[in-house]
Scaffold this motif. Structure first.
Motif: not given
Length: 59
Positions: A9, A11, A34, A50, A54
């Protein structure tokens, strides 16, 4: 030789989550890294990674 990390991922703010296959002893582990602005943490699953990204993007 361990496989290279894979981007899972990315962002819009620049955070990333990569999937790592790590070997420890006789076992192999799948971990997620992350990262945001140089702050990184290994997590046990994608949901944890995730949530971590965040939370540090929100600061």
């Amino acid at each position: 030789m361990s496989p290279l990390p894979q981007l899972v991922i990315s962002t819009p703010q620049g955070g990333t989550i990569h999937k790592y296959q790590l070997t420890g002893g006789k076992r192999s582990f799948l971990r997620y890294l992350g990262c945001y602005l140089g702050t990184c943490k290994f997590c046990n699953n994608l949901e944890e990674a995730t949530d971590y990204v965040e939370s540090i993007e929100a600061k």
